[in-house]
Design a protein around this motif. Structure first.
Motif, PDB file in Angstrom:
ATOM      1  N   GLY A  53      -6.431  71.260  31.550  1.00  0.00           N
ATOM      2  CA  GLY A  53      -7.483  72.269  31.394  1.00  0.00           C
ATOM      3  C   GLY A  53      -6.953  73.599  30.917  1.00  0.00           C
ATOM      4  N   ASP A  54      -7.447  74.666  31.553  1.00  0.00           N
ATOM      5  CA  ASP A  54      -7.062  76.018  31.143  1.00  0.00           C
ATOM      6  C   ASP A  54      -6.083  76.647  32.127  1.00  0.00           C
ATOM      7  OD1 ASP A  54      -8.735  76.329  33.261  1.00  0.00           O
ATOM      8  OD2 ASP A  54     -10.087  77.771  32.300  1.00  0.00           O
ATOM      9  N   GLU A  55      -5.302  75.817  32.813  1.00  0.00           N
ATOM     10  CA  GLU A  55      -4.330  76.351  33.769  1.00  0.00           C
ATOM     11  C   GLU A  55      -3.289  77.215  33.070  1.00  0.00           C
ATOM     12  OE1 GLU A  55      -2.305  73.081  35.638  1.00  0.00           O
ATOM     13  OE2 GLU A  55      -1.322  72.426  33.792  1.00  0.00           O
ATOM     14  N   THR A  56      -2.757  78.184  33.809  1.00  0.00           N
ATOM     15  CA  THR A  56      -1.686  79.015  33.279  1.00  0.00           C
ATOM     16  C   THR A  56      -0.366  78.245  33.343  1.00  0.00           C
ATOM     17  OG1 THR A  56      -1.100  79.977  35.418  1.00  0.00           O
ATOM     18  CG2 THR A  56      -2.865  81.068  34.148  1.00  0.00           C
ATOM     19  N   LEU A  57       0.650  78.784  32.687  1.00  0.00           N
ATOM     20  CA  LEU A  57       1.955  78.125  32.700  1.00  0.00           C
ATOM     21  C   LEU A  57       2.480  77.983  34.120  1.00  0.00           C
ATOM     22  CD1 LEU A  57       4.472  76.948  31.424  1.00  0.00           C
ATOM     23  CD2 LEU A  57       5.265  79.266  30.923  1.00  0.00           C
ATOM     24  N   CYS A  58       2.419  79.054  34.908  1.00  0.00           N
ATOM     25  CA  CYS A  58       2.957  78.957  36.269  1.00  0.00           C
ATOM     26  C   CYS A  58       2.129  78.015  37.135  1.00  0.00           C
ATOM     27  CB  CYS A  58       3.029  80.351  36.898  1.00  0.00           C
ATOM     28  SG  CYS A  58       4.603  81.179  36.563  1.00  0.00           S
ATOM     29  N   GLN A  59       0.826  77.955  36.913  1.00  0.00           N
ATOM     30  CA  GLN A  59       0.019  76.991  37.649  1.00  0.00           C
ATOM     31  C   GLN A  59       0.443  75.562  37.300  1.00  0.00           C
ATOM     32  OE1 GLN A  59      -3.886  78.254  36.406  1.00  0.00           O
ATOM     33  NE2 GLN A  59      -4.168  79.629  38.166  1.00  0.00           N
ATOM     34  N   GLY A  60       0.682  75.326  36.023  1.00  0.00           N
ATOM     35  CA  GLY A  60       1.131  74.004  35.604  1.00  0.00           C
ATOM     36  C   GLY A  60       2.507  73.669  36.160  1.00  0.00           C
ATOM     37  N   LEU A  61       3.408  74.641  36.121  1.00  0.00           N
ATOM     38  CA  LEU A  61       4.746  74.411  36.664  1.00  0.00           C
ATOM     39  C   LEU A  61       4.685  74.103  38.157  1.00  0.00           C
ATOM     40  CD1 LEU A  61       6.848  77.218  34.892  1.00  0.00           C
ATOM     41  CD2 LEU A  61       6.770  74.781  34.326  1.00  0.00           C
ATOM     42  N   ALA A  62       3.888  74.883  38.900  1.00  0.00           N
ATOM     43  CA  ALA A  62       3.785  74.663  40.338  1.00  0.00           C
ATOM     44  C   ALA A  62       3.243  73.262  40.645  1.00  0.00           C
ATOM     45  CB  ALA A  62       2.894  75.732  40.962  1.00  0.00           C
ATOM     46  N   ARG A  63       2.258  72.831  39.874  1.00  0.00           N
ATOM     47  CA  ARG A  63       1.678  71.502  40.083  1.00  0.00           C
ATOM     48  C   ARG A  63       2.723  70.409  39.845  1.00  0.00           C
ATOM     49  NH1 ARG A  63      -0.198  68.353  36.215  1.00  0.00           N
ATOM     50  NH2 ARG A  63      -0.432  70.106  34.759  1.00  0.00           N
ATOM     51  N   LEU A  64       3.465  70.519  38.747  1.00  0.00           N
ATOM     52  CA  LEU A  64       4.444  69.486  38.405  1.00  0.00           C
ATOM     53  C   LEU A  64       5.653  69.521  39.332  1.00  0.00           C
ATOM     54  CD1 LEU A  64       4.137  69.894  34.550  1.00  0.00           C
ATOM     55  CD2 LEU A  64       3.430  67.894  35.866  1.00  0.00           C
ATOM     56  N   LEU A  65       6.079  70.723  39.720  1.00  0.00           N
ATOM     57  CA  LEU A  65       7.213  70.828  40.638  1.00  0.00           C
ATOM     58  C   LEU A  65       6.849  70.254  42.005  1.00  0.00           C
ATOM     59  CD1 LEU A  65       8.482  74.376  39.625  1.00  0.00           C
ATOM     60  CD2 LEU A  65       9.633  72.203  39.182  1.00  0.00           C
ATOM     61  N   LYS A  66       5.616  70.459  42.433  1.00  0.00           N
ATOM     62  CA  LYS A  66       5.172  69.864  43.694  1.00  0.00           C
ATOM     63  C   LYS A  66       5.173  68.340  43.607  1.00  0.00           C
ATOM     64  CE  LYS A  66       1.351  69.863  47.012  1.00  0.00           C
ATOM     65  NZ  LYS A  66       0.007  70.408  47.334  1.00  0.00           N
ATOM     66  N   GLN A  67       4.792  67.817  42.437  1.00  0.00           N
ATOM     67  CA  GLN A  67       4.741  66.361  42.258  1.00  0.00           C
ATOM     68  C   GLN A  67       6.132  65.744  42.302  1.00  0.00           C
ATOM     69  OE1 GLN A  67       2.731  65.160  38.655  1.00  0.00           O
ATOM     70  NE2 GLN A  67       3.562  63.072  38.731  1.00  0.00           N
TER      71      GLN A  67
END
Length: 425
Positions: free
Chosen positions: A112-126
């Motif tokens: 979607g329209d997530e920011t870079l840090c939002q995307g990084l946080a999601r993937l790092l959590k995964q």
């Protein structure tokens, strides 16, 4: 411009899959696959479970030069490449604007329209990596220090604490990744070194140089025109200079005369494949009635060739650059030579990562990069000179400067040929 060397080079590039550009692009994809296959071992070697390569448009991390595909040479808006080590495998993801070719190598991961840090946080959590490497390593050179101040500030301010606290330097991984040449890249380099020699030989000929008329700049432009006609480019030079009896210093421009000692420095590159060359060769312009150069020049050239052999004998995988420097220079001086040594990494970059082995203006140990070990399967520019008096030139001090491309395996070997004697014009 019409010159026979152009046809020969074009035929060589076409027969080896480097032209037309469509074939070069297809080869680049195969080479990128080979290069990414280096990451499992290198990430394990350097102790990283995650590598983040982040960049903003118009301010790319230099490491992206070896990670992006031929159709996506720059970042778009904000771009991230993420590598997660899972056992003996590495998962490669991209965050940002995708391309069809990039998707062959990186799993698109923006939601979607997530920011870079939002995307990084999601993937790092995964993936939950314990060490998150980012390219902050000023001591390793600019190519391993590509995280911008703005993106670093963003990580510090917006990335959640569990992940922010695991950030560390990926300088060693970036260095090892960029300095290591794959078998396919080495094969491409062989062709490019051969082509670089073709250009030099064509330039050092009566077809191009008419003593008393041709200037050093004319020879430089001949080289550039040949490269352009062959869909090649240069990252350095080409530069042509001369030494002359009675001329106290080296001349970087002027009309070439009989009796001149010529020197060129040239680095060739392709459009889509980041493999570069760097060579320096020398030639002598005969005076009327001469059939060979003055004996003093030939002897000095032989001394420089000897210093190449000495340096190669110490230029071995795992040896720190400062140790290579001192062993080679000390042995050269013990044999009565007056040498200078200044080698650098070569491949993805012209002045590449890994150890610096002396500098032209600093003939001593270099810290910290001089302490880096020579990398296995790395390529380098064997760059050096030897100075000495030439009796036929009234004992004038002359410098023979040579540079050849070498590859580090079990020993230090020339990528292709090397200059074994002065070229006579």
């Amino acid at each position: 411009m019409d010159h026979p060397v152009i046809g020969r080079i074009l035929e060589k590039l076409e027969s080896r899959g480097l032209l037309p550009l469509e074939k070069q692009a297809a080869l680049e994809e195969k080479l990128l696959e080979e290069r990414l296959a280096l990451l499992p071992d290198l990430m394990k070697e350097t102790g990283l479970s995650c590598w983040l390569v982040l960049a903003q448009e118009n301010n790319e991390d230099p490491a992206m030069k070896a990670l992006m595909t031929w159709d996506r040479r720059t970042a778009r808006r904000q771009t991230a490449l993420l590598f997660f080590r899972q056992g003996d495998q590495v998962r490669a993801l991209s965050w940002g604007m995708p391309s069809q070719v990039m998707a062959k190598f990186y799993t698109p991961s923006k939601e979607g329209d997530e920011t870079l840090c939002q995307g990084l946080a999601r993937l790092l959590k995964q993936y939950d990596p314990q060490q998150i490497g980012v390219n902050m390593a000023p001591q390793a050179g600019g190519f391993c220090d590509g995280l911008s101040a703005g993106l670093y500030q963003m990580l510090e301010e917006e990335l959640p604490a569990p992940w922010r606290n695991r950030l560390c330097s990926a300088g060693r991984l970036s260095t090892r990744f960029l300095e290591t040449m794959t078998a396919g890249e080495h094969k491409v380099m062989e062709t490019l070194v051969e082509v670089t020699e073709d250009i030099i030989k064509a330039a050092y000929s009566p077809d191009v140089i008419t003593p008393g008329k041709t200037t050093t700049q004319d020879v430089e432009w001949f080289m550039r025109h040949v490269m352009a006609a062959c869909q090649l480019d240069f990252w350095f030079g080409p530069d042509v200079d001369l030494q002359r009896q009675g001329l106290e210093s080296l001349a970087s421009e002027g009309v070439i005369q009989p009796g001149d000692l010529l020197h060129c420095d040239i680095g060739v590159m392709l459009k889509y494949i980041p493999v570069l060359t760097d060579k320096q060769w020398m030639a002598y312009v005969r005076r009327p009635g001469e059939t060979v150069p003055p004996q003093g020049l030939e002897q000095l050239f032989s001394q420089c060739s000897r210093f190449q052999d000495i340096t190669r004998s110490h230029f071995l995988s795992g040896i720190p650059g400062n140790q290579v420097f001192h062993k080679a220079v000390d042995q050269g001086k013990a044999e009565g030579l007056c040498p200078q040594l200044y080698c650098h990494g070569l491949g993805v970059f012209g002045h590449g990562p890994g150890p610096i082995i002396g500098r032209y203006d600093h003939q001593d140990s270099i810290y910290p990069r001089g302490e880096y070990p020579v990398g296995l399967h790395s390529s380098h520019a064997l760059e050096l000179n030897v100075r000495g008096k030439v009796p036929e030139w009234d004992d004038q001090v002359v410098r023979i400067s040579l540079e050849e491309d070498v590859h580090i395996g079990e020993t230090c070997e020339y990528v292709y040929h090397h200059q074994e004697k002065l070229i006579i014009i």
